[in-house]
Design an enzyme around this catalytic site. Structure first.
Site, short mmCIF file in Angstrom:
data_model
loop_
_atom_site.label_atom_id
_atom_site.label_comp_id
_atom_site.label_asym_id
_atom_site.label_seq_id
_atom_site.Cartn_x
_atom_site.Cartn_y
_atom_site.Cartn_z
N LYS A 1 39.69 5.17 36.98
CA LYS A 1 39.39 6.27 37.90
C LYS A 1 37.92 6.62 37.77
O LYS A 1 37.41 6.89 36.66
CB LYS A 1 40.26 7.49 37.57
CG LYS A 1 41.75 7.24 37.73
CD LYS A 1 42.57 8.49 37.50
CE LYS A 1 42.40 9.48 38.63
NZ LYS A 1 43.34 10.62 38.51
N GLY B 1 39.35 9.39 47.12
CA GLY B 1 39.53 10.81 47.39
C GLY B 1 38.21 11.53 47.37
O GLY B 1 37.13 10.92 47.33
N ASP C 1 49.70 20.24 40.81
CA ASP C 1 49.59 19.37 41.99
C ASP C 1 50.80 18.45 42.09
O ASP C 1 50.67 17.23 42.27
CB ASP C 1 48.31 18.56 41.93
CG ASP C 1 47.93 17.97 43.30
OD1 ASP C 1 48.40 18.50 44.32
OD2 ASP C 1 47.18 16.99 43.33
N PHE D 1 36.88 13.23 45.04
CA PHE D 1 36.17 13.23 43.77
C PHE D 1 35.90 11.82 43.25
O PHE D 1 35.47 11.65 42.12
CB PHE D 1 36.94 14.01 42.71
CG PHE D 1 37.04 15.47 43.01
CD1 PHE D 1 36.07 16.11 43.76
CD2 PHE D 1 38.12 16.20 42.57
CE1 PHE D 1 36.15 17.45 44.05
CE2 PHE D 1 38.21 17.56 42.84
CZ PHE D 1 37.24 18.18 43.59
#
Length: 472
Positions: A77, A55, A187, A57
């Site tokens: 992540k 993505g 989100d 980020f």
């Protein structure tokens, strides 16, 4: 065994080590990417083996924790936004990433439908020749083995109403927990709801999470178009109702297999329900309120939406059983079990259904009985506040007993007749009525007039009530 390089932009991120096995994984010294020199074993224990997604980020990787007995799978992540970001935007993004780790640590370890946090750490590595040291931030969380609802929707098409309602109920309970801890997800969408192989649903990706304070927090430009409500898209304040809006959009997409932009009419500023979409009225009403443009018109909390979603509970009175239990239902000729025989109706009916005759009869009884009680109390206590208060209490008690159906039908006639007899033969009242030419007829006439007046008032009330109900 393959180990994946997590450095963004690495030209050959897949590194192959033919002699490496799970048996030797625990004692393996640090390995480096053969292409860019990036350390491959993160924090000395997490070994990325494939990508799960990328993505704006950073990226997510499927990895193993080599210092657990089963070398359990986990999700790594990486936070590494684009270099074109302004310093202000970069700071916001990094703050959101750190906040996600804090929320997972606080909530994930307390709720079974939020992934657990395993680790959060920075990593400083040397860049290429002549470049400065690079810093990366990693978050390691529980791996949920399953598919997100976006993948399920793409593979299987529109979901049945029962499945969507079950998902809605489950996610409302999760959001109720999240909101109680002062957090707003911001989100909600199908790709952020994961269904594990055993069917349990998980709420993922708290990267856009916002801490709620006494003053409603300001939103940022980080949101998913189509799912975010107007206040979030405008950069205004966000509320728990902001998550409810996005969850309702998710439900609508799952029911129709259409993207939000296909379901929203920007000219009329409202959501369109496809003609072929058939859902129960209760679910439609709940979703419509969750989709209101004004956050104040939505449910104030996930708990309120849950209450509205549940069917009304039928109150039953448990009586000691004096008969044998009913036999099991035999299958019908088609092979299906026949529907159970409904229980016999109770002798006392529900308080919520009064016929017109019952309603007007109760009004007449209240007026008749109230006038007799007023005469009796006035003759003994006088027209003082004590007498008036006692009369109001008695009258309210009569109305309550009728509403609960403690007294009804023949009971009303008997009570009215007994009260009339007592009043006519009550010594203090007889002295008051002694001067009248026909005291008995006067009392009866007064009671009948009061009864008729009460019936007239009740009829007017009922007409106004029905008129307003039809208009609304």
């Amino acid at each position: 065994m393959e180990i994946y390089c997590t450095r963004p932009g690495c030209s050959k991120p897949v590194n192959w080590f033919p002699k490496l096995t799970q048996a030797t994984l625990k004692t393996l010294p640090q390995k480096y990417c053969t292409s860019c020199g990036m350390p491959l074993i993160l924090a000395g224990r997490y070994i990325p083996q494939r990508t799960l997604g990328r993505g704006g980020f950073g990226a997510t990787f499927w990895a193993r924790d080599r210092y657990t007995p089963t070398q359990r799978p986990c999700v790594v992540k990486l936070f590494q936004p684009a270099t074109s970001m302004t310093p202000q935007t970069l700071q916001v993004a990094q703050t959101l990433f750190e906040r996600e780790a804090m929320v997972l640590e606080e909530l994930g370890n307390q709720h079974p439908q939020i992934p657990d946090l395993y680790a959060f750490f920075p990593l400083q590595v040397a860049g290429g020749p002549g470049t400065r040291t690079e810093e990366y931030f990693y978050l390691v969380q529980e791996f949920i083995d399953g598919q997100d609802l976006g993948q399920i929707l793409a593979q299987q098409g529109p979901r049945p109403e029962a499945e969507v309602q079950a998902m809605l109920t489950s996610m409302l309970k999760v959001l109720a927990f999240v909101h109680r801890h002062g957090t707003i997800h911001r989100d909600i969408k199908p790709s952020n709801i994961m269904r594990r192989r055993d069917g349990r649903l998980f709420l993922l990706d708290f990267g856009a999470v916002k801490q709620a304070t006494a003053a409603a927090p300001q939103s940022t430009s980080i949101y998913s178009t189509g799912y975010a409500p107007p206040e979030q898209m405008a950069g205004g304040t966000v509320y728990p109702a902001t998550d409810l809006y996005a969850l309702a959009v998710t439900c609508l997409e799952l029911l129709t297999a259409q993207e939000p932009k296909q379901l929203y009419d920007p000219y009329q500023n409202r959501w369109q329900w496809p003609p072929q979409l058939q859902v129960t009225p209760s679910l439609k009403i709940v979703l419509q309120q969750m989709l209101m443009a004004d956050p104040q018109q939505r449910y104030a909390s996930a708990e309120d939406a849950l209450v509205a979603l549940q069917p009304p509970k039928l109150s039953t009175t448990l009586q000691p059983s004096t008969t044998k239990s009913a036999p099991a239902q035999a299958p019908s000729p088609s092979g299906k079990t026949a529907p159970p025989t409904p229980p016999p109706p109770s002798r006392r009916r529900s308080t919520s259904s009064f016929s017109l005759v019952e309603f007007l009869g109760g009004a007449a009884f209240t007026g008749f009985e109230g006038s007799l009680l007023a005469l009796a109390l006035a003759s003994t206590l006088g027209t003082t506040w004590l007498g008036s208060g006692a009369w109001l209490l008695l009258l309210a008690g009569l109305v309550a007993l009728q509403w609960r159906r403690v007294i009804e039908r023949v009971d009303l006639i008997i009570i009215a007749a007994v009260t009339l007899g007592v009043v006519l033969w009550f010594p203090p009242l007889r002295l008051v009525l002694a001067g009248l030419s026909a005291p008995g007829q006067a009392v009866v006439a007064l009671a009948i007039m009061a009864a008729l007046g009460t019936v007239a008032i009740a009829t007017l009330y009922r007409l106004i009530y029905h008129l307003i109900s039809h208009l609304l």
